[in-house]
Design a protein around this motif. Structure first.
Motif, PDB file in Angstrom:
ATOM      1  N   SER A 249     -11.197   6.620  -0.312  1.00 55.29           N
ATOM      2  CA  SER A 249     -11.729   6.826   1.062  1.00 55.29           C
ATOM      3  C   SER A 249     -11.499   5.523   2.052  1.00 55.29           C
ATOM      4  O   SER A 249     -11.681   4.537   1.603  1.00 55.29           O
ATOM      5  N   GLY A 250     -11.145   6.176   3.394  1.00 49.65           N
ATOM      6  CA  GLY A 250     -10.967   4.945   4.326  1.00 49.65           C
ATOM      7  C   GLY A 250      -9.352   4.452   4.641  1.00 49.65           C
ATOM      8  O   GLY A 250      -8.652   5.318   4.209  1.00 49.65           O
ATOM      9  N   ARG A 251      -9.421   3.408   5.046  1.00 49.27           N
ATOM     10  CA  ARG A 251      -7.918   2.695   5.549  1.00 49.27           C
ATOM     11  C   ARG A 251      -7.764   1.212   5.608  1.00 49.27           C
ATOM     12  O   ARG A 251      -8.931   0.854   5.837  1.00 49.27           O
ATOM     13  N   ALA A 252      -6.876   0.817   5.189  1.00 45.37           N
ATOM     14  CA  ALA A 252      -6.703  -0.685   5.079  1.00 45.37           C
ATOM     15  C   ALA A 252      -5.265  -0.909   5.346  1.00 45.37           C
ATOM     16  O   ALA A 252      -4.234  -0.177   5.226  1.00 45.37           O
ATOM     17  N   ARG A 253      -4.915  -2.141   5.792  1.00 47.61           N
ATOM     18  CA  ARG A 253      -3.658  -2.578   6.143  1.00 47.61           C
ATOM     19  C   ARG A 253      -3.167  -3.925   5.493  1.00 47.61           C
ATOM     20  O   ARG A 253      -3.932  -4.603   4.863  1.00 47.61           O
ATOM     21  N   VAL A 254      -1.949  -3.713   5.145  1.00 43.52           N
ATOM     22  CA  VAL A 254      -1.120  -4.891   4.552  1.00 43.52           C
ATOM     23  C   VAL A 254      -0.585  -5.937   5.326  1.00 43.52           C
ATOM     24  O   VAL A 254       0.157  -5.421   6.235  1.00 43.52           O
ATOM     25  N   VAL A 255      -1.177  -7.020   5.367  1.00 43.31           N
ATOM     26  CA  VAL A 255      -0.961  -8.061   6.402  1.00 43.31           C
ATOM     27  C   VAL A 255      -0.094  -9.097   5.584  1.00 43.31           C
ATOM     28  O   VAL A 255      -0.859  -9.793   4.644  1.00 43.31           O
TER      29      VAL A 255
ATOM     30  N   ASP B 166      -9.335  -1.445   7.602  1.00 50.17           N
ATOM     31  CA  ASP B 166      -9.517  -1.050   9.098  1.00 50.17           C
ATOM     32  C   ASP B 166     -11.046  -0.378   9.143  1.00 50.17           C
ATOM     33  O   ASP B 166     -11.484  -0.584  10.334  1.00 50.17           O
ATOM     34  N   VAL B 167     -11.664   0.239   8.304  1.00 51.72           N
ATOM     35  CA  VAL B 167     -12.779   0.837   8.412  1.00 51.72           C
ATOM     36  C   VAL B 167     -13.554   0.917   7.144  1.00 51.72           C
ATOM     37  O   VAL B 167     -13.130   0.321   6.106  1.00 51.72           O
ATOM     38  N   GLN B 168     -14.558   1.245   6.894  1.00 51.50           N
ATOM     39  CA  GLN B 168     -15.432   1.185   5.740  1.00 51.50           C
ATOM     40  C   GLN B 168     -14.602   1.983   4.708  1.00 51.50           C
ATOM     41  O   GLN B 168     -14.156   2.999   4.858  1.00 51.50           O
ATOM     42  N   THR B 169     -14.296   1.325   3.374  1.00 52.03           N
ATOM     43  CA  THR B 169     -13.331   1.693   2.502  1.00 52.03           C
ATOM     44  C   THR B 169     -13.832   1.661   1.135  1.00 52.03           C
ATOM     45  O   THR B 169     -14.495   0.808   0.523  1.00 52.03           O
ATOM     46  N   ASP B 170     -13.802   2.838   0.404  1.00 54.92           N
ATOM     47  CA  ASP B 170     -14.150   2.870  -1.095  1.00 54.92           C
ATOM     48  C   ASP B 170     -13.065   2.848  -1.816  1.00 54.92           C
ATOM     49  O   ASP B 170     -11.960   3.564  -1.787  1.00 54.92           O
TER      50      ASP B 170
END
Length: 227
Positions: A57-63, A101-105
């Motif tokens: 759950s959540g969201r992440a970005r590849v940078v 980007d937000v809390q991520t599990d």
């Protein structure tokens, strides 16, 4: 409401959809659930983590960051997406960082367990290959847009790719997307992106609704080429 077990969580992840109940049970004893706060690194560019991370759950970005500290956002990841498989396959350091980007599990699978799963189950190998191919296609699209589109076209493509359909012709973006974020995605300055967004708003291609969401009024915005 009963708390989901690790086996329940694994069954919800597409990459493990082909596993038998016995394999799920075995795997559940070898994965760890981990929670990351907003802004935390899951993997870091130039380093090795020695594990596979699957977003629950959540969201992440590849940078990706250059030596001067300039950042480029390559992709945004969500539930079901994998992180770190390239590094596990070739043994090299991560080519980019992944930041939440937000809390991520996430579920964390060690290298040894990852290799065992690949050897014992073709469906997992298929999902890994499919994910890598999708990433390669996305990279190709990014290179193409940088080479063939002006900044207006690149910004329009980012907006349409991030939007969800609403009605017969509208697209909507409700997730927070700042001008700086867009600038990092299209390889332009924040000031230039602000100018482009202002032009799109003045021409009626973009509106902001009462909920604060961007509404893209025409799907052809993705192909818009302005001088």
């Amino acid at each position: 409401m009963a708390m989901l077990t690790t086996s329940d969580l694994l069954r919800r992840v597409p990459i493990f959809a082909g596993l038998t109940p016995a394999q799920i049970s075995q795997l559940s004893g070898n994965v760890v659930k981990q929670r990351y706060k907003r802004g935390e690194l899951i993997v870091e560019q130039g380093k090795k983590s020695g594990a596979l991370f699957i977003i629950l759950s959540g969201r992440a970005r590849v940078v990706m960051t250059d030596r001067r500290g300039k950042e480029v956002i390559l992709n945004t990841l969500g539930p079901g997406d994998c992180i770190g498989e390239m590094s596990l396959i070739d043994g090299e350091s991560h080519s980019a960082s992944v930041k939440t980007d937000v809390q991520t599990d996430v579920l964390v699978l060690s290298y040894s367990e990852f290799v065992r799963c690949l050897a014992e189950n073709q469906s997992i190998a298929f999902w890994i290959m499919k994910g890598l191919v999708q990433r390669l296609r996305k990279s190709g699209e990014m290179v193409s847009s940088l080479a063939l589109m002006d900044v207006y076209g690149r910004v329009a493509k980012v907006l349409v790719d991030a939007a969800q359909p609403q009605g017969e012709s509208d697209l909507v973006i409700c997730e927070k997307m700042t001008r700086q974020d867009i600038a990092k995605m299209v390889g332009a300055s924040r000031e230039m992106v602000s100018r482009v967004m202002r032009d799109f708003e003045e021409q009626g291609f973009i509106q902001t609704n009462e909920a604060g969401c961007f509404v893209l009024k025409e799907r052809r915005l993705a192909l818009r080429q302005l001088p």
